[in-house]
Every structure is written in structure tokens, then in C-alpha cells.
Design a protein around this motif. Structure first.
Motif, short mmCIF file in Angstrom:
data_model
loop_
_atom_site.label_atom_id
_atom_site.label_comp_id
_atom_site.label_asym_id
_atom_site.label_seq_id
_atom_site.Cartn_x
_atom_site.Cartn_y
_atom_site.Cartn_z
N ALA A 136 0.67 -1.15 -0.12
CA ALA A 136 0.25 -0.16 -0.14
C ALA A 136 0.82 1.45 -0.11
O ALA A 136 2.09 1.14 -0.03
N GLY A 137 0.33 2.26 -0.03
CA GLY A 137 1.03 3.53 -0.10
C GLY A 137 1.89 3.94 1.14
O GLY A 137 1.59 3.41 2.32
N THR A 151 2.50 -11.47 -0.18
CA THR A 151 2.49 -10.85 1.03
C THR A 151 1.70 -9.45 1.03
O THR A 151 1.82 -8.79 -0.29
N LEU A 152 1.17 -8.83 2.01
CA LEU A 152 0.50 -7.73 1.99
C LEU A 152 0.82 -6.77 2.90
O LEU A 152 0.98 -7.33 4.22
N VAL A 153 1.28 -5.47 2.57
CA VAL A 153 1.76 -4.57 3.67
C VAL A 153 0.82 -3.33 3.47
O VAL A 153 0.51 -2.83 2.54
N HIS A 154 0.31 -3.24 4.85
CA HIS A 154 -0.31 -1.74 5.00
C HIS A 154 0.33 -0.63 4.76
O HIS A 154 1.54 -0.55 5.02
N GLN A 155 -0.37 0.33 4.49
CA GLN A 155 0.22 1.60 4.19
C GLN A 155 0.76 2.29 5.57
O GLN A 155 0.52 1.91 6.78
N TYR A 156 1.88 2.95 5.37
CA TYR A 156 2.62 3.58 6.41
C TYR A 156 3.52 2.58 7.07
O TYR A 156 4.39 2.73 7.97
N CYS A 157 3.75 1.28 6.73
CA CYS A 157 4.53 0.33 7.49
C CYS A 157 5.93 0.55 6.89
O CYS A 157 6.12 0.98 5.91
N ARG A 158 6.84 -0.02 7.81
CA ARG A 158 8.17 -0.06 7.68
C ARG A 158 8.72 -1.49 7.53
O ARG A 158 8.28 -2.09 8.64
N LEU A 171 0.98 -7.76 6.86
CA LEU A 171 1.51 -6.86 8.06
C LEU A 171 0.86 -5.55 7.85
O LEU A 171 0.66 -4.69 7.14
N ASN A 172 0.42 -5.27 9.17
CA ASN A 172 -0.20 -4.00 9.66
C ASN A 172 0.77 -3.23 10.60
O ASN A 172 0.07 -2.29 11.09
N ARG A 173 1.70 -4.00 10.94
CA ARG A 173 2.64 -3.10 11.73
C ARG A 173 4.19 -3.06 11.08
O ARG A 173 4.49 -4.03 10.16
N ASP A 174 5.16 -2.45 11.68
CA ASP A 174 6.64 -2.43 11.22
C ASP A 174 7.07 -3.92 11.68
O ASP A 174 6.98 -4.31 12.75
N LEU A 175 8.03 -4.37 10.68
CA LEU A 175 8.87 -5.40 10.74
C LEU A 175 10.25 -5.18 10.87
O LEU A 175 10.71 -4.59 10.30
N PRO A 176 10.81 -5.45 12.31
CA PRO A 176 11.97 -4.91 12.52
C PRO A 176 12.94 -5.87 11.50
O PRO A 176 12.81 -7.03 10.89
#
Length: 263
Positions: A136-137, A151-158, A171-176
Motif C-alpha cells: 500500500a502507499g 505478502t500484503l503490507v499496510h500503508q505507512y508500514c516499514r 503486515l499491519n505493523r512495522d517489521l524490524p
């Protein structure tokens, strides 16, 4: 090296060593560097820059307007570095004004078929995105990250350097950095030990990261966790990067989903 059936705007800036396949369309604000190969049926539009020795396969769409309802036609950009591979039916949008105006990929990335990279994403170097992974954006991804298929990554994630997601992770949170994640919604399952070993990380560094993961991801008392890794982050740059990433997280990090003590 331009097929006569391609449509290339005369204002486009192409190096003499660029090749373009049949039925591809290249817009007036496009710049393409030396040695880049554009396959058939590719559309490249907008203020889009491709560096040297990239390869873009059929049916890819690069630099089209972002899929964002706030976008009103502002002049925004897409930038790819050098030696990237963009496979079939990949879509990469240019940025939005409120997101900084730029979608960017670095060098030596391998983007497999049907991947979508949305507006304002910033991608590092040497990343691999498997088939149908979607960002996402405003997603930021550091070097050497690998995303499994779908894999799906939510907006603003890192997503941190050398991180790895399994097939179908969401992922809806940051992945270290250096971390493995799996599942919907994704949970952290440990340090990417095999990947780090293959990339030449020492056994001591990997073990230090494992301890940092235990103290900062598996625990529910992160204050004590930061105290516990003070010595490790001074000795190992990888641990310092891991700790800094977690401290700077705005969305929170992917967790294990289970309760653990710090022992």
C-alpha cells in the motif's frame, strides 16, 4: 533498438543503448538510461526515470497516476535506480504530493510477476518481492528485504533490512530488520538466521540479534528490554540498527502473539 511498432513520444529521453519491444508506450516525461531493456506491451508514463541496465518485462505499468482519491494531477515522480528486474504485469505508481511526491526503488531489486508497489513507497537495494506481493502507499523497505508470494503490507508500514516474510503474510505493523514474519495477521517468529548466514553475518552477530529479539519482541516489558541490550548494541552494529528501528517505530512492531517472560 526501438521496435517500429512501439509508440515512443519524441520528448522522451532515451539513451542510445535502450531497447524497446513492440507495442510498448513511452510517455513524453520518461527518461531511460543506458542498457535498459523494455519488453513488449509495457506502458511507462508520467515523470518516470529508469537508470541503467534495468529489465522490464511485458505488460508492466510504470509511473501511472497513483490510486489515491486525494490525487488531483499534481506533477509527481517515479524513480528506479540501476540493474532492477521488473517482471510481467507489475504495477508501480508514482507518488502523491502529500506523500512527498516520489515513489523510489534503488538498485538490484528483483520484482516478480503481479507485484504492486503503490504511491510514495521507498524501496532500498537488493530486495526481492515474490509473485503478487502488494505494498500500500507510503511503505518504506530497507535493503535486502525479501517478501514471500502474496505478502500484503499496510500503508505507512516499514520493513527493516534483511527481513523476510512468508507466503501470504499480512503486515499491519512495522517489521524490524533481520526478522522473520508469517501469518495473517503476521507474527514475528524469530531472526532470519539462515538468510543472515548466507549473507556472511558472523555467528556471534546472529546470536546477539537473537538475544535482542528475545528482549524486545518476545517481551511485554520493553523498557527492561532496552536496558538489557545496552551492551549488545554497543558491540554489534546490527543490534544497534535493530534497536533504533524499534525505537523509531510509529505504528508499533510485529509481535510474536504469545506471552513470554524475559528469562
Amino acid at each position: 533498438m526501438i521496435d517500429p511498432r512501439a509508440v515512443v513520444d519524441p520528448k522522451a529521453q532515451l539513451d542510445e543503448q535502450v531497447s524497446i519491444g513492440p507495442y510498448s508506450i513511452i510517455g513524453p516525461q520518461v527518461r531511460i538510461g543506458k542498457g535498459t531493456r523494455i519488453g513488449p506491451h509495457v506502458v511507462i508514463t508520467g515523470q518516470t526515470t529508469l537508470g541503467q541496465y534495468n529489465e522490464v518485462f511485458q505488460f508492466a505499468s510504470l509511473g501511472e497516476a497513483p490510486q489515491d482519491v486525494s490525487y488531483q494531477g499534481e506533477p509527481t515522480r517515479l524513480q528506479l535506480g540501476d540493474h532492477n528486474v521488473v517482471r510481467e504485469s507489475v504495477t508501480i505508481s508514482r507518488g502523491t504530493q502529500r506523500g512527498g511526491g516520489l515513489t523510489r526503488l534503488g538498485d538490484h531489486n528483483f520484482i516478480m510477476a503481479y507485484v504492486h508497489i503503490a504511491h510514495d513507497c521507498l524501496i532500498g537495494n537488493h530486495c526481492i518481492f515474490s509473485n503478487a506481493a502488494s505494498l500500500a502507499g507510503h511503505v518504506h523497505i530497507e535493503d535486502h528485504a525479501i517478501l514471500g508470494g502474496f505478502t500484503l503490507v499496510h500503508q505507512y508500514c516499514r520493513i527493516g533490512a534483511h527481513a523476510f516474510t512468508s507466503m501470504g503474510a499480512a503486515l499491519n505493523r512495522d517489521l524490524p530488520p533481520y526478522t522473520l514474519a508469517s501469518g495473517n495477521y503476521a507474527r514475528a517468529i524469530g531472526i532470519n538466521k539462515l538468510g543472515l548466514k548466507r549473507r556472511g553475518f558472523s555467528a556471534a552477530s546472529i546470536q546477539a540479534l537473537h538475544r535482542a529479539f528475545k528482549y524486545l519482541v518476545r517481551t511485554h516489558d520493553r523498557t527492561r528490554g532496552f536496558e538489557a541490550v545496552q551492551a549488545l548494541q554497543q558491540q554489534y552494529p546490527e543490534v544497534l540498527h535493530f534497536v533504533t528501528f524499534i525505537r523509531q517505530s510509529q505504528r508499533g512492531i510485529v509481535r510474536t502473539g504469545r506471552r513470554h517472560s524475559e528469562s
